[in-house]
Scaffold this active site. Structure first.
Site: not given
Ligand code: G6P
Length: 608
Positions: A2, A27, A74, A100-101, A481, A485, A488, A504, A603
């Protein structure tokens, strides 16, 4: 996860809180709310949905007051709803809390409070904090009531707390979740992170674990939970607030993709000499370096993919065996960690709970810990022995882009640094590697020129249901990656595979509807990748390839080719990931997706 904001001063708190929440929305964004104290009364306005819902309600209200707290949520405990949105208050609407937490023992606390006659109206773990403070406030001051309550909480919190009888005070506290205090002239702020208050102040105090701050307009007092005063240092933040804005791009993600040449340049800045790398904040003595027999890298999400690339760099340049793990996996197994291990945590935010837990475990077992991180003063950087900062600037789009490429640059620099100090690299070889690195920002600029061409061909594929991404060696993590992307932000199913494994299993999926994105830039295994492309074409698959411009065979067989400038293979992942970021972006945009705030994602994941 949050976002928290708070204000005390002379201005109308509501406006400042909303502006801060707008910058914190990344967040978490399933509900939001603010509370102020107006004429000795707590006023709360909150709403499920995105921040604009709350703004709509606010436009028709007369919320005033020069002190307030705000929150963007969140959900962790309790579905997104008006009742579960923060702030939460006690029975008499005198104490109000944003959090937050996660409070792990909230069920027991809730039962005890209900027995004592408290009426709990939400499903959240947060509401019990307001009631607990209310309970202690019967016999203690506001400050004492908060510290006694905090001692009862297990789990993680960053908190902002108001009391209607103390309209000149915000109390803030942290354990496990980030919280900063911004210092102004006769006004103060609290926030989950720096961009939320950067337009008001650049003077910041970072609260540490189990610290509480008693904040008035003209005074900030930081104590431990026993009321002992802690002396704190101020940090002067140099970020430009405009860096945190969209800068004319439709989305933060697109802006951040285009910022990569600058971000990479900034990350390299000051560390490169002609034939060596200097990383002052790594803080490894020559005895520490002599001791290292193994490197362990742990991270989550996109940062984990950077770790996988880092393994290739470290093993090739420093000749030290390197193991990589995901944060949430590492903490539940028993890898051999001791003082001969150098442990590296990679994290954009520096607040990812699983990475923090892994770091603490490695430290407990005696490893030296360094982190690669983008956020100054974050938990991970403060708990590490040394740090390499990626100077990507604030990354707002949930899908990580510039943080990733700068992490790769940091890993490359660190591999040269370690290679030189372990005498695995000659000055001549280091010099060649550094020369290649200096070329990188211009090569990134060249790759970004393919944006229009990629945007154009996405019109053929944005309705596809599945994508396959293939890469080999150091570019296999880039296939992972690229797939991440795309899933996501466009919600298309995508898989990344080592190209040699296609036979395989995944080859069974290939037909005329399946785009196969293949990373085929020059490498030790280039001919083998070419054969994989032929195999896809033989089954009518669609091939989108990344290649260096001098390869005619790929031009002949692939449906689309993005040209990548030639660079040393160890740096090729930095260039190759950029067209994949753009591919995901343009597909998501054509599908009308919420690119910067994709559904269900956050995030920074500060819970396990
Ligand atoms: C979340 C974000 C990702 C990020 C991951 C790790 O899942 O949506 O974009 O790669 O956390 O976050 P960090 O801040 O530790 O790189």
């Amino acid at each position: 996860m949050c976002g928290i904001i708070g204000y005390i001063g002379k201005e109308k708190a509501g406006d400042i809180l909303i502006e801060g929440l707008r910058r914190l929305e990344y967040r978490g964004y399933d509900s939001a709310g603010i509370a102020t104290i107006d004429n000795g009364q707590i006023k709360i306005i909150k709403s499920v949905g995105k921040l604009r819902q709350l703004e709509k309600i606010l436009r028709n209200s007369s919320l005033s007051g020069n002190i307030g707290i705000g929150h963007t949520r969140w959900a962790t405990h309790g579905k997104p709803s008006d009742e579960n949105a923060h702030p939460h208050s006690d029975c008499h609407n005198q104490i109000v809390v944003v959090h937050n937490g996660i409070i792990e023992n909230y069920i027991e606390l809730r039962e005890e409070l209900i027995k004592k006659g408290h009426k709990i109206v939400s499903e959240t773990d947060t509401e019990i904090i307001a009631h607990l403070i209310e309970e202690y406030h019967k016999n203690h001051s506001f400050e004492e009531a908060v510290s006694l309550s905090l001692k009862n909480l297990k789990g993680a919190y960053a908190l902002g707390i108001l009391h209607s009888q103390h309209p000149d005070t915000i109390i803030a506290a942290r354990l496990g979740s980030p919280l900063i205090i911004g210092l102004g002239e006769n006004e103060h702020f609290i926030a989950s992170d720096i961009p939320a208050i950067l337009s008001h102040t650049r003077q910041i105090i970072f609260l540490d674990e189990e610290e509480m701050a008693i904040i008035k307009a003209d005074e900030v007092k930081v104590t431990d939970l026993n009321g002992c005063i802690k002396s704190k240092t101020f940090h002067q933040i140099t970020w430009d607030p405009i860096m945190a804005e969209k800068d004319g791009y439709k989305h933060f993600m697109l802006k951040e993709i285009h910022e990569q040449p600058r971000a990479i340049e900034d990350t390299m800045r000051g560390n490169l000499k002609e034939d060596d790398i200097f990383l002052d904040e790594v803080k490894l003595s020559s005895e520490d370096i002599d001791k290292i027999k193994k490197v362990f890298i742990v991270a989550c999400g996109t940062s984990y993919h950077a770790a996988l690339v880092g393994k290739f760099m470290l093993e090739e340049l420093s000749l030290i065996p390197t193991e990589v793990d995901i944060g949430s996996e590492f903490r539940y197994r028993q890898p051999l960690i001791d003082d001969k291990v150098l442990f590296i945590t990679i994290s954009q935010s520096g607040e990812t709970a699983d990475s923090i837990a892994a770091l603490r475990e490695a430290k407990r077992k005696g490893a030296k810990v360094i982190s690669i991180c983008n956020v100054l003063g974050s938990t991970i950087t403060r708990e590490s022995d040394g740090v390499i900062y990626t100077h990507a600037g604030p990354e707002i789009g949930v899908a990580s882009t510039k943080a990733f490429t700068t992490q790769l640059v940091a890993l490359y620099m660190f591999s040269i640094y370690l290679g030189r100090r372990k005498r695995a690299l000659s000055p001549q070889k280091a010099k060649e590697l550094i020369l290649e690195l200096r070329k990188l920002p211009q090569c990134v600029i060249n790759v970004l020129k393919s944006a229009e061409e990629i945007k154009n061909y996405t019109k053929y594929y944005f309705k596809c249901n599945d994508f396959l991404f293939l890469g080999r060696g150091i570019n296999y993590p880039i296939a992972l990656e690229g797939a991440l992307k795309l899933k996501e932000i466009s919600y298309i199913h995508a898989e990344g595979y080592p190209a040699g494994e296609m036979k395989h299993g995944p080859i069974a999926l290939i037909d005329e509807n399946m785009p196969v994105v293949t990373i085929a830039t020059e490498s030790k295994v280039y001919d083998k990748i070419l054969s994989n492309i032929e195999e896809v074409k033989a089954r009518d698959g669609i091939v989108i390839a990344l290649a260096n411009s001098d390869n005619q065979r790929i031009m002949d067989i692939a449906n689309h080719v993005t040209h990548i400038s030639k660079i040393n293979e160890l740096l090729s992942p930095v260039l190759n990931v950029i067209p994949l970021q753009m591919l995901a972006y343009y597909i998501a945009e054509k599908r009308g997706c919420d690119v910067d705030q994709p559904r269900n994602l956050a995030k920074s994941v500060t819970v396990e």
